[in-house]
Scaffold this motif. Structure first.
Motif, PDB file in Angstrom:
ATOM      1  N   GLU A   1       7.168  -2.219   0.468  1.00 38.30           N
ATOM      2  CA  GLU A   1       5.874  -1.935   1.074  1.00 38.30           C
ATOM      3  C   GLU A   1       4.822  -1.558   0.024  1.00 38.30           C
ATOM      4  O   GLU A   1       3.635  -1.793   0.226  1.00 38.30           O
ATOM      5  N   LYS A   2       5.279  -0.961  -1.060  1.00 43.32           N
ATOM      6  CA  LYS A   2       4.345  -0.511  -2.103  1.00 43.32           C
ATOM      7  C   LYS A   2       3.973  -1.630  -3.073  1.00 43.32           C
ATOM      8  O   LYS A   2       3.049  -1.475  -3.875  1.00 43.32           O
ATOM      9  N   ILE A   3       4.742  -2.716  -3.060  1.00 43.13           N
ATOM     10  CA  ILE A   3       4.439  -3.806  -3.991  1.00 43.13           C
ATOM     11  C   ILE A   3       3.184  -4.561  -3.538  1.00 43.13           C
ATOM     12  O   ILE A   3       2.328  -4.901  -4.350  1.00 43.13           O
ATOM     13  N   VAL A   4       3.072  -4.766  -2.225  1.00 44.38           N
ATOM     14  CA  VAL A   4       1.956  -5.554  -1.670  1.00 44.38           C
ATOM     15  C   VAL A   4       0.590  -5.098  -2.199  1.00 44.38           C
ATOM     16  O   VAL A   4      -0.161  -5.915  -2.740  1.00 44.38           O
ATOM     17  N   PRO A   5       0.240  -3.795  -2.093  1.00 46.32           N
ATOM     18  CA  PRO A   5      -1.102  -3.401  -2.520  1.00 46.32           C
ATOM     19  C   PRO A   5      -1.308  -3.374  -4.035  1.00 46.32           C
ATOM     20  O   PRO A   5      -2.449  -3.298  -4.481  1.00 46.32           O
ATOM     21  N   LEU A   6      -0.240  -3.431  -4.830  1.00 45.87           N
ATOM     22  CA  LEU A   6      -0.484  -3.358  -6.273  1.00 45.87           C
ATOM     23  C   LEU A   6      -0.590  -4.741  -6.923  1.00 45.87           C
ATOM     24  O   LEU A   6      -0.848  -4.846  -8.127  1.00 45.87           O
ATOM     25  N   LEU A   7      -0.390  -5.786  -6.134  1.00 48.80           N
ATOM     26  CA  LEU A   7      -0.583  -7.129  -6.683  1.00 48.80           C
ATOM     27  C   LEU A   7      -2.035  -7.556  -6.514  1.00 48.80           C
ATOM     28  O   LEU A   7      -2.752  -7.037  -5.646  1.00 48.80           O
ATOM     29  N   ASN A   8      -2.482  -8.498  -7.338  1.00 42.48           N
ATOM     30  CA  ASN A   8      -3.812  -9.069  -7.157  1.00 42.48           C
ATOM     31  C   ASN A   8      -3.832  -9.863  -5.847  1.00 42.48           C
ATOM     32  O   ASN A   8      -2.777 -10.298  -5.371  1.00 42.48           O
ATOM     33  N   PRO A   9      -5.037 -10.061  -5.251  1.00 38.12           N
ATOM     34  CA  PRO A   9      -5.101 -10.603  -3.883  1.00 38.12           C
ATOM     35  C   PRO A   9      -4.283 -11.876  -3.642  1.00 38.12           C
ATOM     36  O   PRO A   9      -3.528 -11.937  -2.667  1.00 38.12           O
ATOM     37  N   ARG A  10      -4.385 -12.892  -4.514  1.00 36.08           N
ATOM     38  CA  ARG A  10      -3.658 -14.143  -4.240  1.00 36.08           C
ATOM     39  C   ARG A  10      -2.145 -13.919  -4.268  1.00 36.08           C
ATOM     40  O   ARG A  10      -1.417 -14.447  -3.440  1.00 36.08           O
ATOM     41  N   SER A  11      -1.667 -13.127  -5.224  1.00 42.18           N
ATOM     42  CA  SER A  11      -0.228 -12.843  -5.304  1.00 42.18           C
ATOM     43  C   SER A  11       0.210 -11.968  -4.140  1.00 42.18           C
ATOM     44  O   SER A  11       1.300 -12.141  -3.585  1.00 42.18           O
ATOM     45  N   SER A  12      -0.651 -11.037  -3.763  1.00 40.35           N
ATOM     46  CA  SER A  12      -0.325 -10.102  -2.691  1.00 40.35           C
ATOM     47  C   SER A  12      -0.109 -10.854  -1.375  1.00 40.35           C
ATOM     48  O   SER A  12       0.880 -10.635  -0.664  1.00 40.35           O
ATOM     49  N   GLU A  13      -1.018 -11.777  -1.087  1.00 39.55           N
ATOM     50  CA  GLU A  13      -0.922 -12.569   0.143  1.00 39.55           C
ATOM     51  C   GLU A  13       0.358 -13.415   0.103  1.00 39.55           C
ATOM     52  O   GLU A  13       1.114 -13.470   1.064  1.00 39.55           O
ATOM     53  N   TYR A  14       0.619 -14.027  -1.054  1.00 42.98           N
ATOM     54  CA  TYR A  14       1.787 -14.890  -1.230  1.00 42.98           C
ATOM     55  C   TYR A  14       3.089 -14.080  -1.080  1.00 42.98           C
ATOM     56  O   TYR A  14       4.024 -14.487  -0.399  1.00 42.98           O
ATOM     57  N   PHE A  15       3.094 -12.913  -1.707  1.00 42.73           N
ATOM     58  CA  PHE A  15       4.274 -12.051  -1.677  1.00 42.73           C
ATOM     59  C   PHE A  15       4.593 -11.636  -0.245  1.00 42.73           C
ATOM     60  O   PHE A  15       5.727 -11.772   0.227  1.00 42.73           O
ATOM     61  N   ARG A  16       3.555 -11.161   0.480  1.00 44.96           N
ATOM     62  CA  ARG A  16       3.774 -10.726   1.854  1.00 44.96           C
ATOM     63  C   ARG A  16       4.297 -11.889   2.716  1.00 44.96           C
ATOM     64  O   ARG A  16       5.297 -11.762   3.420  1.00 44.96           O
ATOM     65  N   ARG A  17       3.655 -13.029   2.608  1.00 41.85           N
ATOM     66  CA  ARG A  17       4.004 -14.178   3.440  1.00 41.85           C
ATOM     67  C   ARG A  17       5.458 -14.632   3.178  1.00 41.85           C
ATOM     68  O   ARG A  17       6.246 -14.811   4.105  1.00 41.85           O
ATOM     69  N   THR A  18       5.829 -14.772   1.897  1.00 41.58           N
ATOM     70  CA  THR A  18       7.162 -15.291   1.586  1.00 41.58           C
ATOM     71  C   THR A  18       8.250 -14.255   1.885  1.00 41.58           C
ATOM     72  O   THR A  18       9.323 -14.601   2.371  1.00 41.58           O
ATOM     73  N   ARG A  19       7.969 -12.977   1.630  1.00 43.41           N
ATOM     74  CA  ARG A  19       8.992 -11.946   1.896  1.00 43.41           C
ATOM     75  C   ARG A  19       9.173 -11.730   3.390  1.00 43.41           C
ATOM     76  O   ARG A  19      10.293 -11.469   3.848  1.00 43.41           O
ATOM     77  N   GLU A  20       8.102 -11.836   4.156  1.00 46.82           N
ATOM     78  CA  GLU A  20       8.243 -11.678   5.606  1.00 46.82           C
ATOM     79  C   GLU A  20       9.023 -12.853   6.192  1.00 46.82           C
ATOM     80  O   GLU A  20       9.821 -12.681   7.113  1.00 46.82           O
TER      81      GLU A  20
END
Lengths: 257, 257
Positions: free
Chosen positions: A133-152
């Protein structure tokens, strides 16, 4: 030395050190420990596959829709080599730069591979669930969106539901601390602070990357960092102090220039 | 050589080799590999604790009702040493008889300990569940009764109900074969047939003991033995052949005479 600096492709974050991923830190620490000159090129998550295909980096797994590409990748302009996967990178560096600290001493490659896999399940994956949960907000926007989408997609639930604060997360964290104690128990068979006794090897790089991940994600004032430093009578605090000198990150640049 | 033979305390069975337990075979194979003269003293299960207390062998675990004593135990009349636990025995033999094959090369003790523990869970315990029912009739009457009683207390069901023939046992067996493949995958990192590449070490003694257990329990004509020999493209067949020379048992004697 006329050697040109190597390139380490890493995923950036908004944390002060920018480098944040434990598997990436394994490769970075291998380079730092060996004192091999390199520079970082920062790559956002959605750009990793294209980069790897373009420079000819091997995929590290297969998915239903084709090869799966991951960082770290190290590119060596001195030899033309492109190497994926932190353990393969360490082995490549050992072979190509034999005058630096040997991370995979003769005859230990299979043991090191076993160590990497065992700690992935017994330590890293449990940290990962806790930190997700803490990784999402510390990534830059494009990576953050990608990370959330693929991990979910992987977990089949919202990231916030994988290990919500409460008894389940506490249990996961406890299990992770037990994983550290398991390594301590094995290491007690050697006669030193490292997996090979007095000799540092890739196994220790792995543990250092994992410990440092706790510091990055939770900070030095956190209960989590104190848990880790206090585990096994302060043994991990001593270990971290002994190898902390290898923890540093260059400024780096974006893209492959 | 004026060296007196060591004593290996082992648990007998009615099989042709008499020796049958994988943890006992680990100690026996260590002695055989090193060519250290020894003789076997056969001890039935209900007599193990008394023997250990009498000769001063350390317990290997704690139970609610006190210390738990197990074999193997090796007694060395040349030094007066009494050593419990196969891995400790191998380390003792390395230290005391340094001119024999080194089973725990410098710096690998922690890795060997990790290997022992990992294969205990990923291979040995799964074999154990599969073979459990077949162990009862091959022990001598006093040991057989003791084995059934203590194992049924541990599992909380009749031995025949732990892994009855059918899908559950097939699944356990499949999981065990996957454990062998995991070791093969790690060993592929080294460049040889053994865990340390070309160098034999205690890890290989462990694997040899486990493979041989399948032969003892199921016989060479069984599906199980063929499964194991065929796993990973015959890699375990080659491994077994390479080390088979160490598989032998002396006649031994009963009791501590």
């Amino acid at each position: 030395m006329t050697q040109q600096p190597l390139i380490l492709y890493d995923i950036p974050s908004t944390t002060p050190e920018k480098a944040w991923s434990p598997n990436l830190w394994k490769a970075r620490l291998a380079l730092n420990a060996k004192g091999i000159p390199y520079r970082t090129v920062w790559v956002e998550y959605p750009d990793i596959a294209d980069l790897c295909k373009r420079i000819g980096a091997e995929h590290t797994g297969m998915r239903p829709n084709g090869p799966h590409y991951t960082l770290p990748v190290v590119q060596d302009p001195n030899t033309g080599a492109i190497v994926s996967d932190s353990f393969k990178i360490a082995q490549y560096l050992d072979k190509t730069y034999p005058d630096t600290i040997r991370l995979v001493p003769d005859g230990t490659a299979a043991f090191q591979a076993m160590f990497v896999e065992t700690t992935t399940y017994k330590v890293m994956f449990l940290m990962y669930k806790t930190f997700l949960e803490k990784i999402v907000p510390l990534l830059n926007p494009r990576s953050s969106e990608y990370f959330r989408r693929t991990r979910e997609a992987f977990f089949g639930v919202k990231i916030e539901e994988v290990a919500p604060p409460g008894p389940a997360r506490d249990e996961t964290w406890k299990e992770m601390l037990d994983g550290l104690s398991l390594v301590t128990k094995w290491e007690a068979e050697g006669k030193g602070i490292f997996m090979m006794g007095e000799t540092v090897s890739f196994a220790d790089i792995v543990m250092l990357a994992l410990l440092h991940w706790v510091k990055i994600m939770e900070g030095v004032e956190s209960k989590e960092w104190k848990d880790v430093m206090g585990t096994d009578d302060g043994r991990w605090a001593k270990f971290y102090q002994a190898l902390e000198k290898w923890i540093w990150v260059d400024e780096g640049s974006y893209g492959d220039k």
